[in-house]
Design a protein around this motif. Structure first.
Motif, PDB file in Angstrom:
ATOM      1  N   GLY A 153       0.843  -1.202   0.000  1.00 48.63           N
ATOM      2  CA  GLY A 153       0.000   0.000   0.000  1.00 48.63           C
ATOM      3  C   GLY A 153       0.876   1.249   0.000  1.00 48.63           C
ATOM      4  N   GLN A 154       0.276   2.313  -0.380  1.00 46.58           N
ATOM      5  CA  GLN A 154       1.024   3.555  -0.379  1.00 46.58           C
ATOM      6  C   GLN A 154       1.298   3.971   1.056  1.00 46.58           C
ATOM      7  OE1 GLN A 154      -1.257   6.383  -2.620  1.00 46.58           O
ATOM      8  NE2 GLN A 154      -0.023   6.038  -4.441  1.00 46.58           N
ATOM      9  N   SER A 155       2.439   4.495   1.252  1.00 46.30           N
ATOM     10  CA  SER A 155       2.816   4.957   2.579  1.00 46.30           C
ATOM     11  C   SER A 155       2.044   6.222   2.905  1.00 46.30           C
ATOM     12  CB  SER A 155       4.322   5.238   2.619  1.00 46.30           C
ATOM     13  OG  SER A 155       4.657   5.824   3.847  1.00 46.30           O
ATOM     14  N   LYS A 156       1.540   6.296   4.118  1.00 44.12           N
ATOM     15  CA  LYS A 156       0.797   7.483   4.537  1.00 44.12           C
ATOM     16  C   LYS A 156       1.699   8.519   5.175  1.00 44.12           C
ATOM     17  CE  LYS A 156      -3.573   5.152   5.080  1.00 44.12           C
ATOM     18  NZ  LYS A 156      -4.738   4.954   5.914  1.00 44.12           N
ATOM     19  N   ALA A 157       2.968   8.288   5.175  1.00 46.95           N
ATOM     20  CA  ALA A 157       3.917   9.244   5.749  1.00 46.95           C
ATOM     21  C   ALA A 157       4.061  10.438   4.812  1.00 46.95           C
ATOM     22  CB  ALA A 157       5.268   8.576   5.953  1.00 46.95           C
ATOM     23  N   VAL A 158       4.150  11.617   5.413  1.00 44.00           N
ATOM     24  CA  VAL A 158       4.298  12.838   4.639  1.00 44.00           C
ATOM     25  C   VAL A 158       5.788  13.030   4.355  1.00 44.00           C
ATOM     26  CG1 VAL A 158       3.889  15.324   4.649  1.00 44.00           C
ATOM     27  CG2 VAL A 158       2.290  13.801   5.786  1.00 44.00           C
ATOM     28  N   PRO A 159       6.137  13.316   3.108  1.00 43.65           N
ATOM     29  CA  PRO A 159       7.546  13.510   2.780  1.00 43.65           C
ATOM     30  C   PRO A 159       8.148  14.683   3.563  1.00 43.65           C
ATOM     31  CG  PRO A 159       6.210  13.378   0.783  1.00 43.65           C
ATOM     32  CD  PRO A 159       5.285  13.429   1.948  1.00 43.65           C
ATOM     33  N   ALA A 160       9.425  14.583   3.828  1.00 39.61           N
ATOM     34  CA  ALA A 160      10.119  15.612   4.601  1.00 39.61           C
ATOM     35  C   ALA A 160      10.080  16.957   3.887  1.00 39.61           C
ATOM     36  CB  ALA A 160      11.558  15.187   4.875  1.00 39.61           C
ATOM     37  N   ALA A 161      10.122  16.964   2.575  1.00 35.06           N
ATOM     38  CA  ALA A 161      10.101  18.219   1.814  1.00 35.06           C
ATOM     39  C   ALA A 161       8.781  18.961   2.031  1.00 35.06           C
ATOM     40  CB  ALA A 161      10.313  17.939   0.337  1.00 35.06           C
ATOM     41  N   SER A 162       7.690  18.217   2.120  1.00 34.93           N
ATOM     42  CA  SER A 162       6.390  18.859   2.357  1.00 34.93           C
ATOM     43  C   SER A 162       6.325  19.469   3.752  1.00 34.93           C
ATOM     44  CB  SER A 162       5.260  17.854   2.191  1.00 34.93           C
ATOM     45  OG  SER A 162       5.186  17.423   0.865  1.00 34.93           O
ATOM     46  N   LEU A 163       6.866  18.772   4.730  1.00 37.46           N
ATOM     47  CA  LEU A 163       6.885  19.312   6.087  1.00 37.46           C
ATOM     48  C   LEU A 163       7.754  20.562   6.175  1.00 37.46           C
ATOM     49  CD1 LEU A 163       7.080  16.090   8.284  1.00 37.46           C
ATOM     50  CD2 LEU A 163       5.141  17.621   7.963  1.00 37.46           C
ATOM     51  N   LEU A 164       8.877  20.537   5.483  1.00 33.13           N
ATOM     52  CA  LEU A 164       9.757  21.702   5.471  1.00 33.13           C
ATOM     53  C   LEU A 164       9.069  22.891   4.808  1.00 33.13           C
ATOM     54  CD1 LEU A 164      12.536  22.886   6.079  1.00 33.13           C
ATOM     55  CD2 LEU A 164      13.289  22.042   3.846  1.00 33.13           C
ATOM     56  N   ALA A 165       8.379  22.655   3.701  1.00 32.90           N
ATOM     57  CA  ALA A 165       7.664  23.734   3.013  1.00 32.90           C
ATOM     58  C   ALA A 165       6.554  24.298   3.895  1.00 32.90           C
ATOM     59  CB  ALA A 165       7.092  23.227   1.698  1.00 32.90           C
ATOM     60  N   LEU A 166       5.861  23.426   4.608  1.00 31.22           N
ATOM     61  CA  LEU A 166       4.799  23.871   5.500  1.00 31.22           C
ATOM     62  C   LEU A 166       5.368  24.710   6.640  1.00 31.22           C
ATOM     63  CD1 LEU A 166       1.792  23.734   6.284  1.00 31.22           C
ATOM     64  CD2 LEU A 166       2.360  21.712   7.634  1.00 31.22           C
ATOM     65  N   ALA A 167       6.478  24.287   7.198  1.00 32.08           N
ATOM     66  CA  ALA A 167       7.108  25.033   8.295  1.00 32.08           C
ATOM     67  C   ALA A 167       7.586  26.402   7.822  1.00 32.08           C
ATOM     68  CB  ALA A 167       8.267  24.233   8.876  1.00 32.08           C
ATOM     69  N   LEU A 168       8.187  26.459   6.642  1.00 31.95           N
ATOM     70  CA  LEU A 168       8.650  27.745   6.105  1.00 31.95           C
ATOM     71  C   LEU A 168       7.471  28.677   5.818  1.00 31.95           C
ATOM     72  CD1 LEU A 168      11.525  26.642   3.707  1.00 31.95           C
ATOM     73  CD2 LEU A 168      11.720  27.887   5.865  1.00 31.95           C
ATOM     74  N   GLY A 169       6.389  28.140   5.313  1.00 33.37           N
ATOM     75  CA  GLY A 169       5.201  28.954   5.053  1.00 33.37           C
ATOM     76  C   GLY A 169       4.610  29.513   6.333  1.00 33.37           C
ATOM     77  N   ALA A 170       4.556  28.688   7.369  1.00 30.33           N
ATOM     78  CA  ALA A 170       4.029  29.152   8.657  1.00 30.33           C
ATOM     79  C   ALA A 170       4.929  30.225   9.256  1.00 30.33           C
ATOM     80  CB  ALA A 170       3.888  27.976   9.620  1.00 30.33           C
ATOM     81  N   ALA A 171       6.237  30.058   9.135  1.00 27.99           N
ATOM     82  CA  ALA A 171       7.167  31.065   9.661  1.00 27.99           C
ATOM     83  C   ALA A 171       7.034  32.377   8.906  1.00 27.99           C
ATOM     84  CB  ALA A 171       8.601  30.542   9.579  1.00 27.99           C
ATOM     85  N   ALA A 172       6.883  32.303   7.598  1.00 22.02           N
ATOM     86  CA  ALA A 172       6.713  33.518   6.792  1.00 22.02           C
ATOM     87  C   ALA A 172       5.411  34.237   7.154  1.00 22.02           C
ATOM     88  CB  ALA A 172       6.735  33.166   5.311  1.00 22.02           C
ATOM     89  N   PHE A 173       4.344  33.475   7.333  1.00 22.67           N
ATOM     90  CA  PHE A 173       3.063  34.073   7.710  1.00 22.67           C
ATOM     91  C   PHE A 173       3.168  34.759   9.071  1.00 22.67           C
ATOM     92  CE2 PHE A 173      -1.170  33.860   9.632  1.00 22.67           C
ATOM     93  CZ  PHE A 173      -1.906  34.514   8.659  1.00 22.67           C
ATOM     94  N   GLY A 174       3.834  34.122  10.015  1.00 26.13           N
ATOM     95  CA  GLY A 174       4.018  34.717  11.337  1.00 26.13           C
ATOM     96  C   GLY A 174       4.837  35.987  11.274  1.00 26.13           C
ATOM     97  N   ALA A 175       5.877  35.998  10.439  1.00 30.69           N
ATOM     98  CA  ALA A 175       6.714  37.193  10.307  1.00 30.69           C
ATOM     99  C   ALA A 175       5.912  38.357   9.723  1.00 30.69           C
ATOM    100  CB  ALA A 175       7.924  36.888   9.430  1.00 30.69           C
ATOM    101  N   VAL A 176       5.071  38.072   8.754  1.00 29.81           N
ATOM    102  CA  VAL A 176       4.229  39.132   8.159  1.00 29.81           C
ATOM    103  C   VAL A 176       3.242  39.665   9.195  1.00 29.81           C
ATOM    104  CG1 VAL A 176       2.424  39.557   6.445  1.00 29.81           C
ATOM    105  CG2 VAL A 176       4.490  38.328   5.796  1.00 29.81           C
ATOM    106  N   ALA A 177       2.653  38.774   9.982  1.00 24.63           N
ATOM    107  CA  ALA A 177       1.694  39.205  11.003  1.00 24.63           C
ATOM    108  C   ALA A 177       2.376  40.075  12.059  1.00 24.63           C
ATOM    109  CB  ALA A 177       1.044  37.986  11.654  1.00 24.63           C
ATOM    110  N   ILE A 178       3.560  39.689  12.503  1.00 24.72           N
ATOM    111  CA  ILE A 178       4.286  40.473  13.506  1.00 24.72           C
ATOM    112  C   ILE A 178       4.675  41.825  12.928  1.00 24.72           C
ATOM    113  CG2 ILE A 178       6.454  40.585  14.799  1.00 24.72           C
ATOM    114  CD1 ILE A 178       6.135  37.549  15.243  1.00 24.72           C
ATOM    115  N   GLY A 179       5.096  41.858  11.672  1.00 20.47           N
ATOM    116  CA  GLY A 179       5.437  43.123  11.021  1.00 20.47           C
ATOM    117  C   GLY A 179       4.241  44.051  10.917  1.00 20.47           C
ATOM    118  N   ALA A 180       3.088  43.502  10.577  1.00 16.89           N
ATOM    119  CA  ALA A 180       1.877  44.326  10.479  1.00 16.89           C
ATOM    120  C   ALA A 180       1.507  44.910  11.841  1.00 16.89           C
ATOM    121  CB  ALA A 180       0.724  43.495   9.924  1.00 16.89           C
ATOM    122  N   LEU A 181       1.635  44.115  12.891  1.00 14.98           N
ATOM    123  CA  LEU A 181       1.342  44.635  14.234  1.00 14.98           C
ATOM    124  C   LEU A 181       2.322  45.734  14.633  1.00 14.98           C
ATOM    125  CD1 LEU A 181       0.500  41.351  16.165  1.00 14.98           C
ATOM    126  CD2 LEU A 181      -1.071  43.175  15.539  1.00 14.98           C
TER     127      LEU A 181
END
Length: 85
Positions: free
Chosen positions: A7-35
């Motif tokens: 069966g297909q592995s249900k594990a999320v690839p590391a690259a996807s997790l890294l992209a998600l983490a970078l996106g969340a960090a960028a969103f947080g930085a924009v929010a802090i800058g706006a404040l």
């Protein structure tokens, strides 16, 4: 004849997790800058004219205080000045 079914592995690839983490960090930085920008804008806001019926101040520090006395120009303002005097 036995088939090997995998069966297909249900594990999320590391690259996807890294992209998600970078996106969340960028969103947080924009929010802090706006404040931060909003806080600077509110801090520099100048009140040109304000009227208060009553003012209560617990603590006040003033570096320079200039008091200007003016005569009321309209009859309505003159009557209010007499009522409060």
């Amino acid at each position: 004849m036995a088939r090997d079914i995998t069966g297909q592995s249900k594990a999320v690839p590391a690259a996807s997790l890294l992209a998600l983490a970078l996106g969340a960090a960028a969103f947080g930085a924009v929010a802090i800058g706006a404040l931060a920008i909003g806080r600077l804008a509110v801090g520099r806001m100048v009140i040109k004219k304000a009227r208060f019926g009553a003012l209560v101040v617990d603590e006040l520090t003033v570096r320079k205080l200039r008091v200007f006395e003016h005569e009321a120009s309209s009859p309505h303002e003159k009557s209010e000045m007499r009522d409060h005097a």
